[in-house]
Motif scaffolding. Structure first.
Motif, PDB file in Angstrom:
ATOM      1  N   PRO A  31     -19.765   9.806  17.930  1.00 29.72           N
ATOM      2  CA  PRO A  31     -18.505  10.378  17.443  1.00 29.72           C
ATOM      3  C   PRO A  31     -18.678  10.973  16.055  1.00 29.72           C
ATOM      4  O   PRO A  31     -19.484  10.500  15.257  1.00 29.72           O
ATOM      5  CB  PRO A  31     -17.557   9.177  17.434  1.00 29.72           C
ATOM      6  N   ILE A  32     -17.911  12.015  15.765  1.00 31.52           N
ATOM      7  CA  ILE A  32     -17.887  12.622  14.440  1.00 31.52           C
ATOM      8  C   ILE A  32     -16.620  12.165  13.730  1.00 31.52           C
ATOM      9  O   ILE A  32     -15.521  12.269  14.280  1.00 31.52           O
ATOM     10  CB  ILE A  32     -17.918  14.155  14.528  1.00 31.52           C
ATOM     11  N   THR A  33     -16.760  11.655  12.522  1.00 28.99           N
ATOM     12  CA  THR A  33     -15.612  11.165  11.765  1.00 28.99           C
ATOM     13  C   THR A  33     -15.296  12.107  10.608  1.00 28.99           C
ATOM     14  O   THR A  33     -16.104  12.978  10.251  1.00 28.99           O
ATOM     15  CB  THR A  33     -15.871   9.756  11.201  1.00 28.99           C
ATOM     16  N   VAL A  34     -14.132  11.912   9.988  1.00 28.67           N
ATOM     17  CA  VAL A  34     -13.723  12.763   8.875  1.00 28.67           C
ATOM     18  C   VAL A  34     -14.622  12.545   7.659  1.00 28.67           C
ATOM     19  O   VAL A  34     -14.722  13.411   6.783  1.00 28.67           O
ATOM     20  CB  VAL A  34     -12.237  12.505   8.525  1.00 28.67           C
ATOM     21  N   ARG A  76     -15.833  23.511   8.117  1.00 26.33           N
ATOM     22  CA  ARG A  76     -16.954  24.320   7.612  1.00 26.33           C
ATOM     23  C   ARG A  76     -17.627  23.615   6.440  1.00 26.33           C
ATOM     24  O   ARG A  76     -18.857  23.602   6.328  1.00 26.33           O
ATOM     25  CB  ARG A  76     -16.462  25.710   7.212  1.00 26.33           C
ATOM     26  N   TYR A  77     -16.829  23.036   5.555  1.00 27.58           N
ATOM     27  CA  TYR A  77     -17.367  22.269   4.430  1.00 27.58           C
ATOM     28  C   TYR A  77     -18.296  21.165   4.925  1.00 27.58           C
ATOM     29  O   TYR A  77     -19.384  20.952   4.371  1.00 27.58           O
ATOM     30  CB  TYR A  77     -16.205  21.693   3.617  1.00 27.58           C
ATOM     31  N   GLN A  78     -17.877  20.442   5.979  1.00 27.02           N
ATOM     32  CA  GLN A  78     -18.719  19.385   6.535  1.00 27.02           C
ATOM     33  C   GLN A  78     -20.047  19.946   7.038  1.00 27.02           C
ATOM     34  O   GLN A  78     -21.105  19.356   6.827  1.00 27.02           O
ATOM     35  CB  GLN A  78     -18.002  18.689   7.688  1.00 27.02           C
ATOM     36  N   GLY A  79     -19.985  21.104   7.711  1.00 31.57           N
ATOM     37  CA  GLY A  79     -21.183  21.664   8.326  1.00 31.57           C
ATOM     38  C   GLY A  79     -22.169  22.270   7.349  1.00 31.57           C
ATOM     39  O   GLY A  79     -23.378  22.227   7.567  1.00 31.57           O
ATOM     40  N   GLN A 113     -25.121  21.414  12.232  1.00 30.74           N
ATOM     41  CA  GLN A 113     -24.218  22.138  11.351  1.00 30.74           C
ATOM     42  C   GLN A 113     -23.105  22.838  12.134  1.00 30.74           C
ATOM     43  O   GLN A 113     -21.924  22.774  11.748  1.00 30.74           O
ATOM     44  CB  GLN A 113     -24.999  23.169  10.531  1.00 30.74           C
ATOM     45  N   TRP A 114     -23.465  23.492  13.237  1.00 32.04           N
ATOM     46  CA  TRP A 114     -22.461  24.262  13.966  1.00 32.04           C
ATOM     47  C   TRP A 114     -21.504  23.378  14.755  1.00 32.04           C
ATOM     48  O   TRP A 114     -20.335  23.736  14.950  1.00 32.04           O
ATOM     49  CB  TRP A 114     -23.129  25.291  14.868  1.00 32.04           C
ATOM     50  N   ALA A 115     -21.950  22.217  15.191  1.00 35.85           N
ATOM     51  CA  ALA A 115     -21.022  21.284  15.840  1.00 35.85           C
ATOM     52  C   ALA A 115     -19.931  20.868  14.859  1.00 35.85           C
ATOM     53  O   ALA A 115     -18.747  20.760  15.234  1.00 35.85           O
ATOM     54  CB  ALA A 115     -21.772  20.063  16.355  1.00 35.85           C
ATOM     55  N   LEU A 116     -20.289  20.650  13.596  1.00 34.43           N
ATOM     56  CA  LEU A 116     -19.313  20.298  12.572  1.00 34.43           C
ATOM     57  C   LEU A 116     -18.416  21.479  12.231  1.00 34.43           C
ATOM     58  O   LEU A 116     -17.186  21.343  12.149  1.00 34.43           O
ATOM     59  CB  LEU A 116     -20.031  19.801  11.319  1.00 34.43           C
ATOM     60  N   ILE A 117     -19.001  22.640  12.021  1.00 30.97           N
ATOM     61  CA  ILE A 117     -18.212  23.834  11.692  1.00 30.97           C
ATOM     62  C   ILE A 117     -17.188  24.127  12.776  1.00 30.97           C
ATOM     63  O   ILE A 117     -16.044  24.511  12.489  1.00 30.97           O
ATOM     64  CB  ILE A 117     -19.141  25.048  11.472  1.00 30.97           C
ATOM     65  N   ASP A 118     -17.573  23.940  14.026  1.00 36.28           N
ATOM     66  CA  ASP A 118     -16.680  24.221  15.145  1.00 36.28           C
ATOM     67  C   ASP A 118     -15.645  23.129  15.382  1.00 36.28           C
ATOM     68  O   ASP A 118     -14.805  23.246  16.279  1.00 36.28           O
ATOM     69  CB  ASP A 118     -17.488  24.435  16.427  1.00 36.28           C
ATOM     70  N   GLY A 119     -15.715  22.041  14.606  1.00 41.81           N
ATOM     71  CA  GLY A 119     -14.717  21.000  14.727  1.00 41.81           C
ATOM     72  C   GLY A 119     -14.868  20.098  15.936  1.00 41.81           C
ATOM     73  O   GLY A 119     -13.882  19.515  16.417  1.00 41.81           O
TER      74      GLY A 119
END
Length: 313
Positions: A156-159, A225-228, A123-129
């Motif tokens: 990799p993290i995608t949109v 943040r929405y992603q996370g 979650q925090w990896a996503l929130i932090d972008g």
């Protein structure tokens, strides 16, 4: 190798299944947290890993405590384990337990350590972008994700990703990485690299308020943040002193910033409600009013007489 798998949620299931199917390893025990009340009726419910272990016919242990639990420690010793594996087990393991298997404990951690130690790394990896995440197979010690790194695999993290999709991807990647690590361990070729404490960060457990949209953030930060928080607590904002969940959003493209204040609705289109942020425009695509089902944001605007110029808080 004779193995015991420690885990609780569905994140651990691909690892268990991969080991079960492997000709090189034998899973002799699954250890999980005790059944807990869940749902509106508080029905006693088993962890996801326990449910799957029962289906596979694997012996299960669900100790309520690990420290000073000689009965459980004796059970582990009698199994003559080569290694134990943890995947989102959810409990700190005492040294008395860690020392039992021949090769100790290997943990599947859902981040690129030493970043995002703790309960909510995905979650925090996503929130932090972050642009990438991954799994680290680490040697479990008595600290919080502080053990030596044995194997690292990136993703990799995608949109299009959310905490749910990354959870699924990393659970599969973690199972693959663990099989690779065990093969290297069996041959005496698995590296052991100490973590750089200067680079360590902590991924604390999410709280309800972490889902609140900060309109003073940029559009990109709001989307991250929405992603996370997509799985829980979900993104939400306030309108007329009532919470409004946002089930789907995206960063609007090719729209110049306006002179509107942050949180102000600048347009209502078929695609959704366009809202001003500190930097950029966010489009609320699907929303869910309190006590109602999710609906397209435009339908909510029409039904609740939402107008351009109104603001979220």
């Amino acid at each position: 190798m004779r193995i015991a798998v420690f885990g609780s949620p569905s994140f651990a299931i691909p690892t268990l299944e991969s080991l079960r199917e492997s000709k090189d390893h034998e899973v002799v025990l699954v250890v999980s947290q005790p059944d807990k009340p869940a749902g509106r009726g508080n029905k006693l419910t088993s962890p996801a890993l326990v449910v799957r272990a029962k289906e596979l016919g694997i012996e299960i242990a669900q100790p309520s405590k690990l420290r000073k639990n000689e009965a459980f420690a004796s059970q582990l010793r009698e199994l003559e384990l080569d290694v134990c594996i943890t995947a989102a087990y959810g409990k700190i393991l005492p040294k008395s337990i860690l020392d039992i298997p021949k090769h100790g404990f290997l943990n599947v951690h859902g981040s690129l350590l030493p970043k995002y130690r703790g309960a909510a790394p995905i979650q925090w990896a996503l929130i932090d972008g972050e642009e990438k995440t991954g799994v680290t197979i680490m040697q479990t010690d008595v600290g919080m994700d502080t053990g030596d790194m044995r194997l690292v695999r990136e993703l990799p993290i995608t949109v299009e990703d959310t905490a749910l999709t990354i959870f699924t991807k990393l659970s599969t990647l973690g199972a693959e990485a663990m099989l690779e690590a065990l093969g290297l361990l069996d041959r005496g070729e698995l590296p052991s690299i100490p973590q750089d404490e200067a680079l360590a960060t902590h991924a604390r457990m999410l709280e309800k308020e972490d889902g609140r949209i900060r309109w003073t953030d940029s559009a990109t930060q709001i989307f991250n943040r929405y992603q996370g928080v997509y799985a829980w607590p979900t993104s939400f904002t306030s309108f007329n002193d009532k919470d409004l969940k946002v089930r789907s959003m995206f960063v609007a493209k090719d729209i110049a910033d306006t002179k509107a204040v942050v949180g102000e609705i600048i347009a209502i289109e078929d695609s959704g409600i366009l809202v001003q942020t500190t930097e950029g425009i966010i489009c609320l695509e699907e929303v869910q009013p309190s006590g109602k089902k999710a609906m397209p944001a435009k339908d909510w605007a029409n039904g609740y007489q939402i107008k351009v110029g109104m603001t979220f808080s």
